[in-house]
Write a protein that holds these residues in place. Structure first.
Motif, PDB file in Angstrom:
ATOM      1  N   LYS A   1     -86.133  -0.183  34.834  1.00  0.00           N
ATOM      2  CA  LYS A   1     -85.088   0.404  35.078  1.00  0.00           C
ATOM      3  C   LYS A   1     -83.843   0.451  34.453  1.00  0.00           C
ATOM      4  CE  LYS A   1     -86.728   0.784  40.091  1.00  0.00           C
ATOM      5  NZ  LYS A   1     -87.853   0.174  39.868  1.00  0.00           N
ATOM      6  N   LEU A   2     -83.563  -0.719  33.973  1.00  0.00           N
ATOM      7  CA  LEU A   2     -82.530  -0.987  33.122  1.00  0.00           C
ATOM      8  C   LEU A   2     -82.543  -0.084  31.808  1.00  0.00           C
ATOM      9  CD1 LEU A   2     -81.933  -4.990  33.134  1.00  0.00           C
ATOM     10  CD2 LEU A   2     -80.143  -3.265  34.031  1.00  0.00           C
ATOM     11  N   ILE A   3     -83.798  -0.185  31.216  1.00  0.00           N
ATOM     12  CA  ILE A   3     -83.834   0.848  29.937  1.00  0.00           C
ATOM     13  C   ILE A   3     -83.969   2.265  30.249  1.00  0.00           C
ATOM     14  CG2 ILE A   3     -85.855   1.430  28.222  1.00  0.00           C
ATOM     15  CD1 ILE A   3     -86.802  -1.530  28.436  1.00  0.00           C
ATOM     16  N   MET A   4     -84.530   2.688  31.384  1.00  0.00           N
ATOM     17  CA  MET A   4     -84.386   4.062  31.868  1.00  0.00           C
ATOM     18  C   MET A   4     -83.174   4.588  32.585  1.00  0.00           C
ATOM     19  SD  MET A   4     -86.892   4.946  30.382  1.00  0.00           S
ATOM     20  CE  MET A   4     -87.038   6.572  30.707  1.00  0.00           C
ATOM     21  N   SER A   5     -82.201   3.564  33.039  1.00  0.00           N
ATOM     22  CA  SER A   5     -80.962   4.009  33.643  1.00  0.00           C
ATOM     23  C   SER A   5     -81.269   4.196  35.000  1.00  0.00           C
ATOM     24  CB  SER A   5     -80.282   5.072  32.980  1.00  0.00           C
ATOM     25  OG  SER A   5     -79.760   4.420  31.497  1.00  0.00           O
ATOM     26  N   LEU A   6     -82.214   3.515  35.841  1.00  0.00           N
ATOM     27  CA  LEU A   6     -82.777   3.913  37.137  1.00  0.00           C
ATOM     28  C   LEU A   6     -82.130   2.786  37.948  1.00  0.00           C
ATOM     29  CD1 LEU A   6     -86.203   4.904  36.472  1.00  0.00           C
ATOM     30  CD2 LEU A   6     -84.073   6.359  36.537  1.00  0.00           C
ATOM     31  N   ARG A   7     -81.917   2.952  39.257  1.00  0.00           N
ATOM     32  CA  ARG A   7     -81.584   2.024  40.347  1.00  0.00           C
ATOM     33  C   ARG A   7     -82.484   2.327  41.456  1.00  0.00           C
ATOM     34  NH1 ARG A   7     -77.589  -1.590  40.970  1.00  0.00           N
ATOM     35  NH2 ARG A   7     -76.637  -0.855  39.148  1.00  0.00           N
ATOM     36  N   THR A   8     -82.913   1.175  42.252  1.00  0.00           N
ATOM     37  CA  THR A   8     -83.458   1.534  43.563  1.00  0.00           C
ATOM     38  C   THR A   8     -82.504   1.231  44.477  1.00  0.00           C
ATOM     39  OG1 THR A   8     -85.624   0.185  42.801  1.00  0.00           O
ATOM     40  CG2 THR A   8     -85.091   0.518  45.153  1.00  0.00           C
ATOM     41  N   VAL A   9     -82.268   2.490  45.590  1.00  0.00           N
ATOM     42  CA  VAL A   9     -81.350   2.367  46.603  1.00  0.00           C
ATOM     43  C   VAL A   9     -82.108   2.480  47.998  1.00  0.00           C
ATOM     44  CG1 VAL A   9     -79.667   3.160  45.139  1.00  0.00           C
ATOM     45  CG2 VAL A   9     -81.103   4.590  46.508  1.00  0.00           C
TER      46      VAL A   9
END
Length: 289
Positions: A105-113
């Protein structure tokens, strides 16, 4: 006979991604934070799978080369511990500390919410990591892919169990400020018992209160009454008589936010006690105390 008002829709429209919240007017359609697309999630999951698998293989290689003197039972126990550490504890810890980020997620600019758009906590990360053992590591992500294809918010099984989903950070525009706590209901809100609000309902209330100025008076009143009817069974005792529905909704949401902040502060203090700073950076006098 008078013609029906054009602002009243033929059918209620549900909040996207929610099964328990319905809006009454078409002009009050709420837009939630859009989920990350399936291809991007697949790439992120593949990166995480490679990272944690490489970590596991490294641990197993170390055990195989450095612990030759152990008997078979001890070697099996250590191998099992390394496996649990790499595929459960490591993902859970990383997501908890980073509030929803993993290497992929850091590489793909994602985040779990959370389903209501808020940051996840230990409970969500634990459930996601536990379910991930089966759907990601045991079956190489096939169940996760099938679940993502069948859900609106591209959720894997771990997301369905934990009440979370994944978003792209670039698409997160500035959120409107939360509605302030009405001063006339502070005392009531702090004393009343508020059951956990469904994530979709909390999201609907916040987005409605941030868009009241864009709605007609008729649509505004209709939606506020609809949302209040869903909140009323979750609050005890009821609010003082004569209060406007929007004021009551703002008070419930503000008190929920205050209690969440207190809970997060307690979690941070507990995390600070369980994960103390490096002893090497602590002054000797502090260590002696």
């Amino acid at each position: 006979m008078s013609k029906p008002s054009s602002t009243m829709p033929a059918q209620p429209r549900p909040l996207r991604g929610s099964q328990d919240v319905q809006l009454i007017t078409g002009e009050a359609v709420l837009i939630d934070i859009p989920p990350a697309a399936l291809p991007i999630r697949a790439v992120s999951g593949a990166i995480d799978l490679l990272v944690y698998s490489a970590l596991l293989l490294g641990c197993l290689w170390f055990l195989a080369t450095q612990l030759d003197s152990l008997n078979a039972a001890s070697a099996s126990a250590l191998s099992l511990a390394a496996t649990v550490l790499c595929i459960v504890v490591a993902p859970m810890t990383i997501e908890t500390v980073t509030r929803g980020r993993t290497p992929g997620k850091l590489i793909m600019s994602l985040r779990t919410v959370r389903d209501d758009g808020g940051p996840i906590v230990f409970r969500h990360a634990f459930v996601r990591a536990l379910v991930g053992v089966v759907e990601i590591f045991s079956f190489v992500g096939v169940p996760a892919l099938i679940a993502a294809l069948c859900t609106v918010r591209v959720k894997r099984l771990g997301d369905l169990a934990a009440g979370t989903y994944v978003v792209r950070i670039q698409r997160l525009g500035p959120l409107p400020p939360p509605p302030p706590m009405p001063t006339e209901l502070i005392g009531w809100a702090q004393q009343c018992d508020i059951a956990p609000l469904p994530d979709g309902l909390a999201l609907a209330i916040r987005q409605f209160l941030s868009r009241t100025g864009k709605l007609s008076l008729q649509g505004r009143a209709s939606v506020s009454q609809s949302l209040l009817a869903q909140v009323a069974p979750l609050v005890s005792p009821g609010p003082p008589a004569g209060m406007h529905p929007e004021v009551i909704l703002a008070a419930v949401l503000g008190e929920r936010r205050r209690r969440d902040q207190l809970r997060l502060m307690r979690d941070d203090r507990l995390r600070a006690r369980l994960l103390p700073p490096d002893r090497l950076t602590t002054p000797p006098a502090t260590l002696r105390q």
